[in-house]
Scaffold this motif. Structure first.
Motif, PDB file in Angstrom:
ATOM      1  N   LEU A 252      13.889   7.493   5.078  1.00 39.09           N
ATOM      2  CA  LEU A 252      14.616   7.352   6.349  1.00 39.09           C
ATOM      3  C   LEU A 252      16.112   7.328   6.043  1.00 39.09           C
ATOM      4  CD1 LEU A 252      13.892   4.731   9.160  1.00 39.09           C
ATOM      5  CD2 LEU A 252      16.209   5.128   8.332  1.00 39.09           C
ATOM      6  N   ILE A 253      16.849   8.237   6.662  1.00 38.32           N
ATOM      7  CA  ILE A 253      18.310   8.238   6.518  1.00 38.32           C
ATOM      8  C   ILE A 253      18.921   7.725   7.829  1.00 38.32           C
ATOM      9  CG2 ILE A 253      20.354   9.716   6.250  1.00 38.32           C
ATOM     10  CD1 ILE A 253      18.957   9.390   3.588  1.00 38.32           C
ATOM     11  N   ASP A 254      19.649   6.633   7.707  1.00 34.08           N
ATOM     12  CA  ASP A 254      20.248   5.982   8.874  1.00 34.08           C
ATOM     13  C   ASP A 254      21.689   6.476   9.029  1.00 34.08           C
ATOM     14  OD1 ASP A 254      21.365   4.288  10.732  1.00 34.08           O
ATOM     15  OD2 ASP A 254      20.462   2.461   9.925  1.00 34.08           O
ATOM     16  N   GLU A 255      21.899   7.314  10.036  1.00 30.37           N
ATOM     17  CA  GLU A 255      23.207   7.963  10.250  1.00 30.37           C
ATOM     18  C   GLU A 255      24.062   7.254  11.307  1.00 30.37           C
ATOM     19  OE1 GLU A 255      24.544  10.435   8.649  1.00 30.37           O
ATOM     20  OE2 GLU A 255      22.993  11.805   7.911  1.00 30.37           O
ATOM     21  N   THR A 256      23.690   6.020  11.634  1.00 32.92           N
ATOM     22  CA  THR A 256      24.389   5.321  12.726  1.00 32.92           C
ATOM     23  C   THR A 256      25.903   5.261  12.504  1.00 32.92           C
ATOM     24  OG1 THR A 256      22.386   4.038  13.032  1.00 32.92           O
ATOM     25  CG2 THR A 256      24.365   3.192  14.087  1.00 32.92           C
ATOM     26  N   HIS A 257      26.329   5.033  11.284  1.00 29.56           N
ATOM     27  CA  HIS A 257      27.772   5.031  10.977  1.00 29.56           C
ATOM     28  C   HIS A 257      28.230   6.348  10.365  1.00 29.56           C
ATOM     29  CE1 HIS A 257      28.610   0.407  10.836  1.00 29.56           C
ATOM     30  NE2 HIS A 257      28.423   0.871  12.063  1.00 29.56           N
ATOM     31  N   THR A 258      27.347   6.982   9.585  1.00 31.80           N
ATOM     32  CA  THR A 258      27.777   8.188   8.858  1.00 31.80           C
ATOM     33  C   THR A 258      27.831   9.416   9.768  1.00 31.80           C
ATOM     34  OG1 THR A 258      25.509   8.235   8.060  1.00 31.80           O
ATOM     35  CG2 THR A 258      27.184   7.476   6.515  1.00 31.80           C
ATOM     36  N   ILE A 259      27.596   9.200  11.051  1.00 28.12           N
ATOM     37  CA  ILE A 259      27.880  10.252  12.035  1.00 28.12           C
ATOM     38  C   ILE A 259      29.398  10.553  12.012  1.00 28.12           C
ATOM     39  CG2 ILE A 259      28.092   8.585  13.956  1.00 28.12           C
ATOM     40  CD1 ILE A 259      26.571  12.086  14.268  1.00 28.12           C
ATOM     41  N   CYS A 260      30.141   9.706  11.324  1.00 31.95           N
ATOM     42  CA  CYS A 260      31.580   9.958  11.127  1.00 31.95           C
ATOM     43  C   CYS A 260      31.829  11.192  10.245  1.00 31.95           C
ATOM     44  CB  CYS A 260      32.257   8.740  10.504  1.00 31.95           C
ATOM     45  SG  CYS A 260      31.648   8.363   8.858  1.00 31.95           S
ATOM     46  N   CYS A 261      30.794  11.698   9.576  1.00 29.92           N
ATOM     47  CA  CYS A 261      30.994  12.829   8.644  1.00 29.92           C
ATOM     48  C   CYS A 261      31.017  14.188   9.340  1.00 29.92           C
ATOM     49  CB  CYS A 261      29.868  12.866   7.613  1.00 29.92           C
ATOM     50  SG  CYS A 261      29.873  11.450   6.549  1.00 29.92           S
ATOM     51  N   GLY A 262      30.372  14.284  10.496  1.00 31.69           N
ATOM     52  CA  GLY A 262      30.284  15.582  11.167  1.00 31.69           C
ATOM     53  C   GLY A 262      29.214  15.518  12.238  1.00 31.69           C
ATOM     54  N   ILE A 263      28.994  16.622  12.939  1.00 32.06           N
ATOM     55  CA  ILE A 263      28.113  16.555  14.128  1.00 32.06           C
ATOM     56  C   ILE A 263      26.680  16.166  13.786  1.00 32.06           C
ATOM     57  CG2 ILE A 263      29.501  18.166  15.543  1.00 32.06           C
ATOM     58  CD1 ILE A 263      27.176  20.220  14.940  1.00 32.06           C
ATOM     59  N   GLY A 264      26.248  16.448  12.584  1.00 30.61           N
ATOM     60  CA  GLY A 264      24.910  16.029  12.155  1.00 30.61           C
ATOM     61  C   GLY A 264      24.985  15.051  11.001  1.00 30.61           C
ATOM     62  N   GLY A 265      26.040  14.265  10.991  1.00 33.08           N
ATOM     63  CA  GLY A 265      26.190  13.219   9.992  1.00 33.08           C
ATOM     64  C   GLY A 265      26.256  13.758   8.570  1.00 33.08           C
ATOM     65  N   TYR A 266      25.985  12.889   7.635  1.00 35.65           N
ATOM     66  CA  TYR A 266      25.997  13.240   6.214  1.00 35.65           C
ATOM     67  C   TYR A 266      24.818  14.151   5.903  1.00 35.65           C
ATOM     68  CZ  TYR A 266      26.942  12.124   1.234  1.00 35.65           C
ATOM     69  OH  TYR A 266      27.264  12.160  -0.101  1.00 35.65           O
ATOM     70  N   THR A 267      23.731  13.980   6.644  1.00 37.53           N
ATOM     71  CA  THR A 267      22.528  14.800   6.436  1.00 37.53           C
ATOM     72  C   THR A 267      22.859  16.275   6.547  1.00 37.53           C
ATOM     73  OG1 THR A 267      21.046  13.064   7.193  1.00 37.53           O
ATOM     74  CG2 THR A 267      20.237  15.304   7.431  1.00 37.53           C
ATOM     75  N   ARG A 268      23.576  16.621   7.590  1.00 35.82           N
ATOM     76  CA  ARG A 268      23.937  18.031   7.800  1.00 35.82           C
ATOM     77  C   ARG A 268      25.011  18.471   6.807  1.00 35.82           C
ATOM     78  NH1 ARG A 268      23.983  21.621  12.473  1.00 35.82           N
ATOM     79  NH2 ARG A 268      25.775  23.010  12.396  1.00 35.82           N
ATOM     80  N   GLU A 269      25.995  17.602   6.609  1.00 36.30           N
ATOM     81  CA  GLU A 269      27.107  17.966   5.716  1.00 36.30           C
ATOM     82  C   GLU A 269      26.613  18.282   4.311  1.00 36.30           C
ATOM     83  OE1 GLU A 269      30.467  18.446   6.590  1.00 36.30           O
ATOM     84  OE2 GLU A 269      29.369  18.340   8.484  1.00 36.30           O
ATOM     85  N   LYS A 270      25.643  17.487   3.840  1.00 33.75           N
ATOM     86  CA  LYS A 270      25.201  17.617   2.443  1.00 33.75           C
ATOM     87  C   LYS A 270      23.833  18.260   2.313  1.00 33.75           C
ATOM     88  CE  LYS A 270      28.847  15.472   0.893  1.00 33.75           C
ATOM     89  NZ  LYS A 270      29.896  16.122   0.158  1.00 33.75           N
ATOM     90  N   GLY A 271      23.282  18.711   3.428  1.00 33.76           N
ATOM     91  CA  GLY A 271      21.972  19.373   3.378  1.00 33.76           C
ATOM     92  C   GLY A 271      20.853  18.449   2.889  1.00 33.76           C
ATOM     93  N   LEU A 272      20.872  17.176   3.292  1.00 34.80           N
ATOM     94  CA  LEU A 272      19.780  16.266   2.913  1.00 34.80           C
ATOM     95  C   LEU A 272      18.514  16.666   3.669  1.00 34.80           C
ATOM     96  CD1 LEU A 272      21.531  12.748   2.932  1.00 34.80           C
ATOM     97  CD2 LEU A 272      21.500  14.498   1.131  1.00 34.80           C
ATOM     98  N   ASP A 273      17.388  16.198   3.164  1.00 34.14           N
ATOM     99  CA  ASP A 273      16.109  16.617   3.743  1.00 34.14           C
ATOM    100  C   ASP A 273      15.211  15.392   4.000  1.00 34.14           C
ATOM    101  OD1 ASP A 273      14.000  18.215   4.516  1.00 34.14           O
ATOM    102  OD2 ASP A 273      13.350  18.658   2.466  1.00 34.14           O
ATOM    103  N   PRO A 274      15.652  14.481   4.879  1.00 36.42           N
ATOM    104  CA  PRO A 274      14.870  13.256   5.087  1.00 36.42           C
ATOM    105  C   PRO A 274      13.623  13.496   5.939  1.00 36.42           C
ATOM    106  CG  PRO A 274      16.758  13.291   6.549  1.00 36.42           C
ATOM    107  CD  PRO A 274      16.863  14.522   5.709  1.00 36.42           C
ATOM    108  N   ASP A 275      12.699  12.529   5.917  1.00 34.22           N
ATOM    109  CA  ASP A 275      11.533  12.592   6.806  1.00 34.22           C
ATOM    110  C   ASP A 275      11.885  12.030   8.171  1.00 34.22           C
ATOM    111  OD1 ASP A 275       9.534  13.378   4.723  1.00 34.22           O
ATOM    112  OD2 ASP A 275      10.261  11.507   3.840  1.00 34.22           O
ATOM    113  N   ILE A 276      12.787  11.045   8.154  1.00 30.59           N
ATOM    114  CA  ILE A 276      13.150  10.353   9.401  1.00 30.59           C
ATOM    115  C   ILE A 276      14.677  10.234   9.445  1.00 30.59           C
ATOM    116  CG2 ILE A 276      12.834   8.247  10.776  1.00 30.59           C
ATOM    117  CD1 ILE A 276      10.438   7.599   8.840  1.00 30.59           C
TER     118      ILE A 276
END
Ligand code: PLP
Length: 449
Positions: A252-276
């Motif tokens: 589970l990647i919690d983007e509640t604060h890291t939405i500061c990185c971009g429109i899809g948070g750090y997940t989108r910026e760094k191409g992470l592949d979480p389940d949740i």
């Protein structure tokens, strides 16, 4: 170096000035003591520098006005809740419209579907559910992960914060025991029954925690933000993904604060592949919200469990979740406000903010450092940014912290409480940032040896 005698004197002066400047906020606080616990609607508000929260009269863009008529540049922005700026125009119009049509009827509106598709475009995972807070989103995601895996435990990182979720309010002792976090009110049952706590960036500890195959889900902010910003070591995210897959644990990647990185948070910026993926706060412009989304594989398993339970799902819900006003707010924020352009404006301002702070640190020879994450930036009272939660906690300096906050506040600058963090918005200007640089420099000058 910081001169501690000067610091003590300067803090006393700032406290006196604070009292002089804020008679109405102080009166309101005293007045509320016979009906609000400790005079505040939320208990941690007594922990603002000065010990008394400002009473807000108005907030637009990145400016706040308090009950004494003083204007502040708001770098706190509701600790991300209002990262989009206070009351942006399209949001105001949408809210004025939706309240005419009913706000909560326990039925879906078309906005919910639009929001889910947009969240998929941003974060990658396909299926979404809504809650009234990110805390609830985390709680519900944990429940689904446990239901699917039939495993009892979660893994969290030492000194993390994912809201008031019992499983996550746990820390490690120096001996490596898991305990309820200091100050946790009415502590939960012994958290070692539910939780394994490990240090951020420690690959060996991660594998040790997972190898008994009793962990349903690892919960991670992709960059720790709540004990200060603590970045992942190079390669850590790859290991996190690899090991969670190896041991059949959800990530589970919690983007509640890291939405500061971009429109899809750090997940989108760094191409992470979480389940949740979990998010909340600013997604609805400050209207309470949480979202949790998951992959096709997770969704299929969750659905099978829900069918087996004949829809008798308890423990996940909330009467007001996905209500019409929240869904309309999220629609307009995602569509018109929290766009690529937002980040194009705000991220360079965070860089400018950092550069200003670094210039001040250098001029006075302090052994402090700065760190930045998208629209979010902060300074630390240690020479190098922390590598994990324990490192961060060991370097807290409450005297300096309160002084820097209060000095800024007394000059019209509102920083995020508990650490020296600032958030930029589309409404923040270069002049706002430069004003902070000026005030920061003055604050340093007063306490330099
Ligand atoms: C990473 C993270 N997750 C979840 C939460 C909880 O958000 P909320 O207070 O909206 O429930 C927070 C709050 O600061 C957070 O920082």
């Amino acid at each position: 170096m910081v001169n501690r005698d000067k610091l003590k004197k300067a803090y006393a002066e700032e406290l006196e000035l604070f009292h002089k400047l804020h008679p109405t906020s102080i009166k309101n606080f005293e007045n509320a003591k016979d009906c609000l616990l400790q005079g505040v609607p939320l208990n941690w508000m007594v922990r603002y520098a000065g010990g008394i929260p400002l009473t807000v009269k108005d907030a637009r863009g990145v400016h706040l006005t308090d009950a004494d008529g003083i204007d502040y540049i708001d770098f706190c922005l509701g600790d991300t809740g209002s990262m989009v700026g206070h009351s942006p125009e399209p949001f105001v119009e949408a809210m004025a419209d939706i309240v005419k049509h009913g706000t909560s009827h326990m039925l879906p509106t078309e906005d919910a579907t639009w929001n889910a598709r947009e969240l998929t475009r941003r974060f990658g995972v396909k299926y979404w559910q809504f809650s009234t807070s990110a805390t609830d989103a985390n709680r519900f995601a944990i429940r689904l992960a446990r239901q699917i895996t039939k495993r009892p435990k979660v893994v969290v990182f030492n000194w993390c914060y994912h809201g008031t979720v019992d499983e996550t309010i746990a820390t490690l002792t120096p001996e490596g025991d898991i305990i309820s976090r200091l100050g946790n009110i009415g502590p939960q049952i012994d958290p070692s029954y539910t939780t394994k706590v490990i240090e951020w960036n420690d690959v060996e500890a991660l594998e040790n925690a997972l190898k008994d195959e009793d962990v349903a889900v690892v919960m991670a902010e992709p960059v720790m933000t709540n004990i200060g910003i603590v970045h992942p070591a190079p390669g850590y995210h790859e290991k996190l993904r690899e090991l969670t897959r190896k041991y059949g644990t959800y990530l589970l990647i919690d983007e509640t604060h890291t939405i500061c990185c971009g429109i899809g948070g750090y997940t989108r910026e760094k191409g992470l592949d979480p389940d949740i993926v979990v998010c909340g706060k600013t997604l609805a412009g400050g209207i309470p919200v949480g979202v949790y989304g998951f992959t096709e594989e997770f969704a299929q398993k969750a659905e099978a469990e829900l069918v087996a339970l004949y829809g008798l799902v308890k423990g996940i819900g909330g009467t007001l979740a996905a209500n019409a006003i929240t869904m309309a707010a999220m629609h307009v924020i995602l569509d018109k406000v929290l766009t690529e352009d937002f980040y194009k404006h705000a991220i360079p301002l965070a860089e400018r903010f950092n550069a200003g702070v670094e210039a001040g640190i250098k001029e006075f020879g302090f052994d402090w450092s700065t760190t930045q994450l998208g629209t979010r930036t902060e300074y630390w009272f240690l020479p190098e940014v922390a590598k994990d939660g324990t490192d961060a906690v060991n370097h807290r300096d409450f005297d300096l912290d309160w002084y820097m906050h209060l000095y800024a506040l007394n000059r019209g600058i509102f920083m995020t409480p508990f650490h020296n963090m600032a958030i930029m918005s589309a409404a923040t200007s270069e002049a706002d940032v430069d004003r902070h640089t000026e005030v920061f420099r003055e604050a340093c000058e007063k306490i330099a040896d």
